[in-house]
Design a protein around this motif. Sequence first.
Motif, PDB file in Angstrom:
ATOM      1  N   GLN A 194       0.818  -1.202   0.000  1.00  0.00           N
ATOM      2  CA  GLN A 194       0.000   0.000   0.000  1.00  0.00           C
ATOM      3  C   GLN A 194       0.858   1.261   0.000  1.00  0.00           C
ATOM      4  O   GLN A 194       0.547   2.236  -0.703  1.00  0.00           O
ATOM      5  N   GLY A 195       1.921   1.245   0.771  1.00  0.00           N
ATOM      6  CA  GLY A 195       2.814   2.398   0.775  1.00  0.00           C
ATOM      7  C   GLY A 195       3.387   2.697  -0.601  1.00  0.00           C
ATOM      8  O   GLY A 195       3.549   3.859  -0.979  1.00  0.00           O
ATOM      9  N   MET A 196       3.675   1.656  -1.374  1.00  0.00           N
ATOM     10  CA  MET A 196       4.230   1.841  -2.715  1.00  0.00           C
ATOM     11  C   MET A 196       3.198   2.365  -3.709  1.00  0.00           C
ATOM     12  O   MET A 196       3.463   3.290  -4.476  1.00  0.00           O
ATOM     13  N   ILE A 197       2.003   1.780  -3.692  1.00  0.00           N
ATOM     14  CA  ILE A 197       1.032   2.187  -4.709  1.00  0.00           C
ATOM     15  C   ILE A 197       0.496   3.590  -4.443  1.00  0.00           C
ATOM     16  O   ILE A 197       0.120   4.304  -5.390  1.00  0.00           O
ATOM     17  N   TYR A 198       0.481   4.037  -3.182  1.00  0.00           N
ATOM     18  CA  TYR A 198      -0.025   5.371  -2.888  1.00  0.00           C
ATOM     19  C   TYR A 198       0.914   6.475  -3.370  1.00  0.00           C
ATOM     20  O   TYR A 198       0.531   7.640  -3.412  1.00  0.00           O
ATOM     21  N   ARG A 199       2.137   6.128  -3.715  1.00  0.00           N
ATOM     22  CA  ARG A 199       3.078   7.141  -4.180  1.00  0.00           C
ATOM     23  C   ARG A 199       2.844   7.556  -5.631  1.00  0.00           C
ATOM     24  O   ARG A 199       3.207   8.659  -6.025  1.00  0.00           O
ATOM     25  N   VAL A 200       2.259   6.685  -6.434  1.00  0.00           N
ATOM     26  CA  VAL A 200       2.276   6.913  -7.872  1.00  0.00           C
ATOM     27  C   VAL A 200       1.183   7.841  -8.367  1.00  0.00           C
ATOM     28  O   VAL A 200       1.362   8.566  -9.332  1.00  0.00           O
ATOM     29  N   ARG A 201       0.019   7.847  -7.746  1.00  0.00           N
ATOM     30  CA  ARG A 201      -1.077   8.710  -8.180  1.00  0.00           C
ATOM     31  C   ARG A 201      -1.763   9.303  -6.953  1.00  0.00           C
ATOM     32  O   ARG A 201      -2.793   8.804  -6.510  1.00  0.00           O
ATOM     33  N   PRO A 202      -1.218  10.389  -6.393  1.00  0.00           N
ATOM     34  CA  PRO A 202      -1.816  10.951  -5.173  1.00  0.00           C
ATOM     35  C   PRO A 202      -3.273  11.333  -5.334  1.00  0.00           C
ATOM     36  O   PRO A 202      -4.043  11.281  -4.376  1.00  0.00           O
ATOM     37  N   GLU A 203      -3.684  11.719  -6.555  1.00  0.00           N
ATOM     38  CA  GLU A 203      -5.060  12.156  -6.765  1.00  0.00           C
ATOM     39  C   GLU A 203      -6.028  10.992  -6.940  1.00  0.00           C
ATOM     40  O   GLU A 203      -7.236  11.195  -7.072  1.00  0.00           O
ATOM     41  N   ALA A 204      -5.511   9.751  -6.951  1.00  0.00           N
ATOM     42  CA  ALA A 204      -6.361   8.588  -7.215  1.00  0.00           C
ATOM     43  C   ALA A 204      -6.214   7.527  -6.138  1.00  0.00           C
ATOM     44  O   ALA A 204      -6.346   6.338  -6.410  1.00  0.00           O
ATOM     45  N   GLN A 205      -5.965   7.936  -4.899  1.00  0.00           N
ATOM     46  CA  GLN A 205      -5.666   6.962  -3.855  1.00  0.00           C
ATOM     47  C   GLN A 205      -6.848   6.049  -3.536  1.00  0.00           C
ATOM     48  O   GLN A 205      -6.662   4.882  -3.218  1.00  0.00           O
ATOM     49  N   SER A 206      -8.061   6.568  -3.617  1.00  0.00           N
ATOM     50  CA  SER A 206      -9.217   5.701  -3.356  1.00  0.00           C
ATOM     51  C   SER A 206      -9.360   4.652  -4.445  1.00  0.00           C
ATOM     52  O   SER A 206      -9.663   3.486  -4.166  1.00  0.00           O
ATOM     53  N   ARG A 207      -9.143   5.036  -5.692  1.00  0.00           N
ATOM     54  CA  ARG A 207      -9.242   4.074  -6.786  1.00  0.00           C
ATOM     55  C   ARG A 207      -8.093   3.074  -6.766  1.00  0.00           C
ATOM     56  O   ARG A 207      -8.274   1.895  -7.073  1.00  0.00           O
TER      57      ARG A 207
END
Length: 438
Positions: free
Chosen positions: A359-372
């Motif tokens: 989760q820490g890794m994937i949240y870095r790539v698109r801050p505006e799309a964290q829910s998706r």
Amino acid sequence: MHGQQKTAPVRAVSDGTRLQESADGQAPDGHVVPDASSQPSRLTRPVTLLFAVASGLAVANAYFAQPLLDVMAQELGLSRTIAGLIVGATQLGYGLGLILLVPLGDLIDRRSLIVGQSLLSALALISVGFSSTAAMLLGSMAALGLLAVVTQTLVAYAASLARPAERGQVVGVVTSGIVLGILLARTAAGLLTDLSGWRTVYLVSAALTLVIAGLLYKALPRQERLPKTISYPRLIGSLITLFVEEPVLRIRAVIAMLIFANITTLLTPLILPLSAPPFSLSHTEVGLFGLAGAAGALGAARAGRWADQGLGQRITGMALGLMLLAWLPISWLGHSILWLILGVVIIDFGLQATHVTNQGMIYRVRPEAQSRLTAAYMVFYSIGSALGSSFSTIVYAHAGWNGVCLLGAGISALTIAFWAATLRATPAMATGRSIAAE
């Protein structure tokens, strides 16, 4: 500069379009860009703990029924087939919620979304508590599962409020709350049922959920947004676009599918050898036994901090290695139940360390799309859990506990091989050290 107009930066969004951010950090479609390094953290320690408690209670609502199926079926006169559908209805609702509700966190104010879902969850819990027919019970359980995905909205919101250098640590704390909620659900359900019946479980949880909703309403900051231009169908469709465009999401989603298939391979058939001689444990005792995993869950919170320090890949390799190693003491259940307890602690630590790092890794790539991002990732979690539960029961019926252990070890080895094969394909921005905000 004098005589020049400042150009707003351009940020890609997950549906394939590119939007210009306004000077205040918002995009024209109403998305808030939450992770500018100049922003102070809006997460105090008490608020972070509130996120963890709220997430734990929400996910526990979806797990209360598992140890109560027999008493629920007996009181309502349900057949075994209908009783089995109780868990299935909850899981179906949860899967639909991941796709239909969690992405809304990128479209509307997350505070309103979280509080609204919590209030509706309380109504669903009350409906379960007063169910008098199979149809009412199944419908209420499906609604409860649908709304329980507020847990994932809470994780995404906590990640967006945290400073980049602390995001992994915050996700780790909230995720530990989720794990403890799952583990405590069976124990709490068993104790309350023994005291005053299974309906009390849901009515007490409804009261607690209302209290938590009130606390969240007071504690969570409201997200101010400009008028939105992205439609709901386009928002849901962007889940596929995200998966296509982001290699770190693809890689980590597959790892999530495998590690959760691994853990459910252990947990689903566990009641069978423990309830049989020579152990002959009751349902309540098996529920208490599950608390052995709490030590691993609490320790895994540290993994988020390590991921913030750029050690995500190293932590992943070590954690996956622990999950493989854990199957050795688990296979020695026939010699002593203490070996099983040790194995559960090890495998749960490895699972949560990997999950938090993912989760820490994937949240870095698109801050505006964290829910998706959360929704797309957790869909694979659900797939893995379903596969592990299904295959482990089949294997146990044909090959016993040793067969289950071989299956689990095989899944662990496959996960390690996949992780090693994708090391070079993982973007550096997802694995590097987070820079603290000034």
